[in-house]
Write an enzyme that holds these catalytic residues in place. Structure first.
Site, short mmCIF file in Angstrom:
data_model
loop_
_atom_site.label_atom_id
_atom_site.label_comp_id
_atom_site.label_asym_id
_atom_site.label_seq_id
_atom_site.Cartn_x
_atom_site.Cartn_y
_atom_site.Cartn_z
N VAL A 14 0.82 -1.21 0.00
CA VAL A 14 0.00 0.00 0.00
C VAL A 14 0.86 1.26 0.00
O VAL A 14 0.68 2.16 -0.82
CB VAL A 14 -0.95 0.02 1.22
CG1 VAL A 14 -1.71 1.34 1.30
CG2 VAL A 14 -1.92 -1.16 1.15
N ARG A 37 14.37 -3.51 3.68
CA ARG A 37 13.40 -2.95 2.73
C ARG A 37 13.91 -1.60 2.21
O ARG A 37 13.82 -1.31 1.01
CB ARG A 37 12.05 -2.78 3.42
CG ARG A 37 10.94 -2.16 2.58
CD ARG A 37 10.56 -3.04 1.43
NE ARG A 37 9.32 -2.56 0.78
CZ ARG A 37 9.01 -2.86 -0.48
NH1 ARG A 37 9.79 -3.63 -1.20
NH2 ARG A 37 7.88 -2.41 -1.00
N THR A 120 -6.68 -0.51 7.49
CA THR A 120 -8.05 -0.92 7.78
C THR A 120 -8.23 -1.17 9.27
O THR A 120 -7.46 -1.92 9.88
CB THR A 120 -8.40 -2.21 7.01
OG1 THR A 120 -8.19 -1.98 5.62
CG2 THR A 120 -9.84 -2.60 7.24
N CYS A 260 -6.86 -8.58 3.38
CA CYS A 260 -8.09 -7.79 3.54
C CYS A 260 -9.34 -8.63 3.78
O CYS A 260 -9.89 -8.64 4.87
CB CYS A 260 -8.31 -6.91 2.31
SG CYS A 260 -7.19 -5.51 2.20
N ARG A 331 0.69 -13.29 2.12
CA ARG A 331 0.11 -12.98 3.43
C ARG A 331 -1.27 -13.62 3.59
O ARG A 331 -2.16 -13.46 2.77
CB ARG A 331 -0.03 -11.46 3.61
CG ARG A 331 1.30 -10.73 3.76
CD ARG A 331 1.09 -9.24 3.81
NE ARG A 331 0.49 -8.73 2.58
CZ ARG A 331 0.03 -7.49 2.43
NH1 ARG A 331 0.08 -6.64 3.44
NH2 ARG A 331 -0.48 -7.10 1.28
#
Length: 416
Positions: A14, A37, A120, A260, A331
């Site tokens: 995201v 990362r 979320t 999600c 994931r």
């Protein structure tokens, strides 16, 4: 806010595309606690494949910086939080990444700053869980010294058509004025447009029901597939026929995982139970979808028995471990449920997936991926993920069981 300097906290599926979008117009710093990362992004590599090497380098050329050092985001005045919001082993919301991100921002928060959350959450989490952390760590007062916004992410990993700027964005702010500022910020880069919600709680609720609705619809067709299987009817043929009606919703049966759809409903049901309401439909859909992996494994075993296969020690190949097709994201993949159930039956299970990162799969699921397997060498093959390359496979051995979860093959012994 004239001189906008944006810090994007969390550079995953995201955060990175969002940071890239903003970097075309604003000064942006991408922050992530994982040094590996940061190092790979600085070299132009995005292992999520959401951005190409040229896009990462384009963002760097535009002036975007990548860092894991808090002092390098201390002069920003807009902080956008895009960290994961998982569930724990009891299927309860785990706000740990969100709280830790809020603590980090609190250390550098200044008067006039705006903190926007994209992760979320259940309705109320921003103002009831995150804001107190920001106040405690910074010593500043909410809606006097600093402000908040909420603009839920709608990224679809692996989707190169519906990219971040092409998805309409819901926005909100902790005051009407801040709501307008947040909306203007996103509208400046989101070509699909924005929708300004009246409050943060409305925006939070809108996000969490989007995926809950999809989850319930998929649970419905999963249940239909179980019924039609017992009746000896082809589920896909039924759905194709029903789909000729203009308002029939085109959902397909399958495993429901990912960051999600398989997670968000639990955030809503947690909050509902907290206020004394026991949600029945949402949890029923979740229970059914959570058990689909076990159902698939049992169907495979039944087909193997019908073909005279000895189950103990049988060699089974599972094709695909990512949570969806043509995407490296593993994931919360529910393919693992199929694998573990087959192993419980005594099968020797091997897994192959040309999209997934072998090291990540080893670390997350303790599974060593098989590279270029000989499909004919197995008693059964489970086609779990509809990667493009798998659509070209032709299984000729009639003694072999082929179970096609995603119904992408012309011939298979079983499918949902």
């Amino acid at each position: 806010m004239k001189n906008r300097k944006i810090a994007v906290i969390g550079l995953g599926y995201v955060g990175l595309p969002l940071a890239h979008a903003f970097s075309a117009k604003y000064e942006v710093v991408g922050f992530d606690i994982a040094k590996w990362r940061i190092d790979e992004l600085r070299s132009g590599v995005d292992r999520t494949l959401e951005l190409s090497e040229s896009q990462v380098k384009e963002a760097i050329a535009n002036g975007m910086k990548f860092t894991n050092q808090l002092e390098e985001i201390a002069d920003c005045n807009l902080y956008i939080v895009t960290v994961p919001t998982p569930i724990d082993k009891h299927k309860k919301p785990d706000l740990t990444p969100l709280i830790k991100a809020s603590e980090s921002i609190g250390k550098v928060l200044k008067k006039g700053d705006i903190v926007i959350y994209e992760s979320t959450v259940y309705p109320g989490a921003t103002e009831e869980d995150c804001v107190p952390v920001l106040e405690r760590v910074s010593g500043l007062k909410f809606n006097e010294d600093f402000y908040c916004g909420y603009s839920p992410e709608r990224i679809n990993p692996g989707d190169k058509e519906h990219t971040v700027t092409k998805i309409l964005k819901v926005t909100s702010g902790s005051t009407p004025e801040i709501g307008k500022r947040v909306d203007d910020l996103y509208a400046s880069v989101i070509t699909a447009g924005t929708h300004l919600a009246p409050t943060i709680k409305v925006a939070e609720a809108a996000k969490v029901i989007e995926n809950s609705q999809r989850d319930i619809n998929i649970a419905f067709v999963n249940e239909l597939s179980m019924i039609f299987n017992r009746l000896g009817i082809d589920t896909n043929a039924v759905l194709e026929a029903a789909g000729t009606k203009w308002n029939f919703l085109p959902f397909k049966p399958g495993l429901v995982g990912g960051h999600c759809i398989g997670v968000d409903p639990y955030y809503l049901t947690h909050k509902a139970q907290e206020v004394g309401y026991n949600p029945e439909i949402i949890l029923a859909g979740r229970r059914l979808n959570d058990n689909m992996g076990i159902y698939v494994a049992n169907q495979v075993i039944k087909l193997m028995i019908k073909k005279g296969k000895k189950i103990e020690g049988a060699k089974v190949l599972v094709l695909g471990i990512t949570f969806k097709e043509n995407c490296p994201d593993i994931r919360n993949s529910r393919v693992i449920d199929v694998i573990r159930e087959l192993q419980d039956f005594g099968c020797d299970v091997e897994v192959s997936d040309y999209w997934a990162d072998p090291e990540e799969v080893q670390r997350e699921y303790d599974i060593e991926l098989k590279e270029d397997p000989d499909y004919s060498a197995y008693d059964a093959v489970v086609l779990a993920v509809a990667h493009d390359r798998y659509k070209e496979i032709s299984f000729e051995d009639t003694h072999q069981v082929v179970f096609d979860i995603k119904s992408i093959l012309s011939k298979a012994d079983g499918r949902l």
